[in-house]
Design a protein around this motif. Sequence first.
Motif, mmCIF file in Angstrom:
data_model
loop_
_atom_site.group_PDB
_atom_site.id
_atom_site.type_symbol
_atom_site.label_atom_id
_atom_site.label_comp_id
_atom_site.label_asym_id
_atom_site.label_seq_id
_atom_site.Cartn_x
_atom_site.Cartn_y
_atom_site.Cartn_z
ATOM 1 N N TRP A 320 0.829 -1.193 0.000
ATOM 2 C CA TRP A 320 0.000 0.000 0.000
ATOM 3 C C TRP A 320 0.870 1.252 0.000
ATOM 4 C CZ3 TRP A 320 -2.487 2.719 4.626
ATOM 5 C CH2 TRP A 320 -3.390 3.700 4.164
ATOM 6 N N ARG A 321 0.657 2.115 -0.982
ATOM 7 C CA ARG A 321 1.476 3.321 -1.092
ATOM 8 C C ARG A 321 1.239 4.268 0.075
ATOM 9 N NH1 ARG A 321 1.156 8.413 -3.153
ATOM 10 N NH2 ARG A 321 3.066 9.241 -4.085
ATOM 11 N N GLY A 322 0.078 4.148 0.723
ATOM 12 C CA GLY A 322 -0.198 5.006 1.870
ATOM 13 C C GLY A 322 0.806 4.840 2.989
ATOM 14 N N LEU A 323 1.426 3.654 3.101
ATOM 15 C CA LEU A 323 2.439 3.458 4.128
ATOM 16 C C LEU A 323 3.650 4.360 3.887
ATOM 17 C CD1 LEU A 323 2.350 -0.435 4.458
ATOM 18 C CD2 LEU A 323 1.369 1.250 6.031
ATOM 19 N N THR A 324 4.030 4.498 2.623
ATOM 20 C CA THR A 324 5.142 5.384 2.299
ATOM 21 C C THR A 324 4.785 6.833 2.568
ATOM 22 O OG1 THR A 324 5.882 3.826 0.606
ATOM 23 C CG2 THR A 324 6.740 6.064 0.479
ATOM 24 N N VAL A 325 3.551 7.211 2.259
ATOM 25 C CA VAL A 325 3.097 8.572 2.564
ATOM 26 C C VAL A 325 3.148 8.819 4.070
ATOM 27 C CG1 VAL A 325 1.175 10.190 2.402
ATOM 28 C CG2 VAL A 325 1.679 8.650 0.494
ATOM 29 N N MET A 326 2.733 7.829 4.851
ATOM 30 C CA MET A 326 2.818 7.961 6.306
ATOM 31 C C MET A 326 4.267 8.169 6.745
ATOM 32 S SD MET A 326 0.203 5.035 7.667
ATOM 33 C CE MET A 326 -1.561 5.125 7.344
ATOM 34 N N GLY A 327 5.178 7.468 6.084
ATOM 35 C CA GLY A 327 6.580 7.638 6.430
ATOM 36 C C GLY A 327 7.075 9.045 6.211
ATOM 37 N N THR A 328 6.571 9.707 5.174
ATOM 38 C CA THR A 328 7.004 11.081 4.914
ATOM 39 C C THR A 328 6.514 12.042 5.990
ATOM 40 O OG1 THR A 328 5.043 11.649 3.589
ATOM 41 C CG2 THR A 328 6.900 10.638 2.434
ATOM 42 N N MET A 329 5.441 11.680 6.692
ATOM 43 C CA MET A 329 4.893 12.571 7.715
ATOM 44 C C MET A 329 5.495 12.334 9.093
ATOM 45 S SD MET A 329 0.832 12.621 6.784
ATOM 46 C CE MET A 329 0.631 10.852 7.011
ATOM 47 N N THR A 330 6.273 11.280 9.240
ATOM 48 C CA THR A 330 6.727 10.874 10.570
ATOM 49 C C THR A 330 7.598 11.929 11.235
ATOM 50 O OG1 THR A 330 6.625 8.541 9.958
ATOM 51 C CG2 THR A 330 8.008 9.128 11.827
ATOM 52 N N PHE A 331 8.636 12.391 10.550
ATOM 53 C CA PHE A 331 9.565 13.344 11.154
ATOM 54 C C PHE A 331 8.887 14.677 11.466
ATOM 55 C CE2 PHE A 331 13.872 15.625 10.867
ATOM 56 C CZ PHE A 331 14.209 15.262 12.159
ATOM 57 N N PRO A 332 8.112 15.263 10.535
ATOM 58 C CA PRO A 332 7.383 16.489 10.897
ATOM 59 C C PRO A 332 6.414 16.286 12.060
ATOM 60 C CG PRO A 332 7.419 16.214 8.518
ATOM 61 C CD PRO A 332 7.957 14.941 9.102
ATOM 62 N N LEU A 333 5.710 15.164 12.073
ATOM 63 C CA LEU A 333 4.764 14.907 13.158
ATOM 64 C C LEU A 333 5.485 14.809 14.492
ATOM 65 C CD1 LEU A 333 1.886 14.202 14.108
ATOM 66 C CD2 LEU A 333 2.401 11.803 13.597
ATOM 67 N N TYR A 334 6.601 14.130 14.504
ATOM 68 C CA TYR A 334 7.354 13.974 15.751
ATOM 69 C C TYR A 334 7.860 15.318 16.272
ATOM 70 C CZ TYR A 334 10.934 12.502 19.038
ATOM 71 O OH TYR A 334 11.705 12.348 20.168
ATOM 72 N N LEU A 335 8.367 16.153 15.382
ATOM 73 C CA LEU A 335 8.965 17.410 15.819
ATOM 74 C C LEU A 335 7.941 18.492 16.141
ATOM 75 C CD1 LEU A 335 12.035 17.764 13.403
ATOM 76 C CD2 LEU A 335 12.023 16.985 15.781
ATOM 77 N N LEU A 336 6.775 18.448 15.524
ATOM 78 C CA LEU A 336 5.806 19.534 15.683
ATOM 79 C C LEU A 336 4.742 19.260 16.745
ATOM 80 C CD1 LEU A 336 5.138 20.426 11.925
ATOM 81 C CD2 LEU A 336 6.485 21.748 13.559
#
Length: 402
Positions: A320-336
Amino acid sequence: MTQTDRRASAGAATRPRNEGAVTEEVLVPQAPPEARVIVAGKGTGRDRLAALDGLRFLAALSVVLFHFVGQTPEAMRGIWGRPYQSVFPELHGYFAFGRLGVDLFFLISGFVICMSAWGRTPRDFFISRVTRLYPMYWIAIAVSACVVYVADTPFGNPHPRILLANFTMLQTPLGVPSLDPVYWTLWPELCFYLTFAVVVWKGVSYQRVVIFCGVWTLAAVLAPSAHLPLLTLVVNPASAPYFIAGMAFHLMYRYRPTPLLWGIVVMSWLLALHFLLAPTGGRNNWETWSPGRGWLVLVATVFFLAVGAIALGWTRRLRWRGLTVMGTMTFPLYLLHDTLGLTVAHHFGDRVDPLLLVGVTVAALVVLSYLVHRFVERPMVLTMRRSLKSAAFGPPTPARRR
């Protein structure tokens, strides 16, 4: 060398991978003649990486929910304005384990960094790591600074010197508090990059990664008992076993499981549990959180088993490509999430149902993280990479005197 080995070593095929910030290229795993590469079919590398991205997003989400629901009683009172028993009486104990999501981050990082460094020059590795960490980190600091200096937050009003030191990402060795407490994880990550750069400089190979794992394990064990503060600061003993196990798992993924690699993983698992259960100087502060020891062992073991399943190819069907999209949000989500989310809870926690407020805030933070990555972080990363790739590293050598 067989014909198959020649094709594997000479093949120029690469597969795109997304590590979170931008798309990178990872060489198709290739092995020396005596090794057996795990090849399960078309798309294997991408599928496994998608599973890692999904697992990384779950780790970030667990940390987010921990900060909202499972923090220490004193911290929960500072955020919500009342004891946690009146806010999340039943959920608090469960989500308190979310703090261990950081350990899963480190485990995944060891896997991914070893993968992304394969076949790269030291210059390429330096550029990829700098542009992976700093752009989003600077964005987060700018956002956090605007919040803590303008709004009434649980984080106080730090001295401007703290803000300036945090921009370097070297606040830990400088002895300066982090502007946002979640930034503490960046120092172990940065130390991993700096030390692993030695392997990249010599050329990443199976043997060198194994030797690096052994040396780092030995240093993590000896540094605290030998009372070597500088070495302890660099090797990060409580975090090191997760990075080391992640690298061993990647070697299983790239080549095949061997008794040596399983030995590294088991040793890292034992050391991780040691530092997790240590009464003092370990991973956990028992004065503020005292869960059952068995539950800590179970959670840490599940982390190792999850990454091990990915390394062994058991998750190759996850496409599922959505898993890769989730990966792109991980670092911003963690820091913000920490500064923004807890400030919202601090202001509206007594006006809105806490569960509803947490759900809406987390959903908004996920959307914000995607937007920040898509329209702010990624353009900054691409611009920074183009600039660094065209820049001359080091001053030019002057002409010799005749």
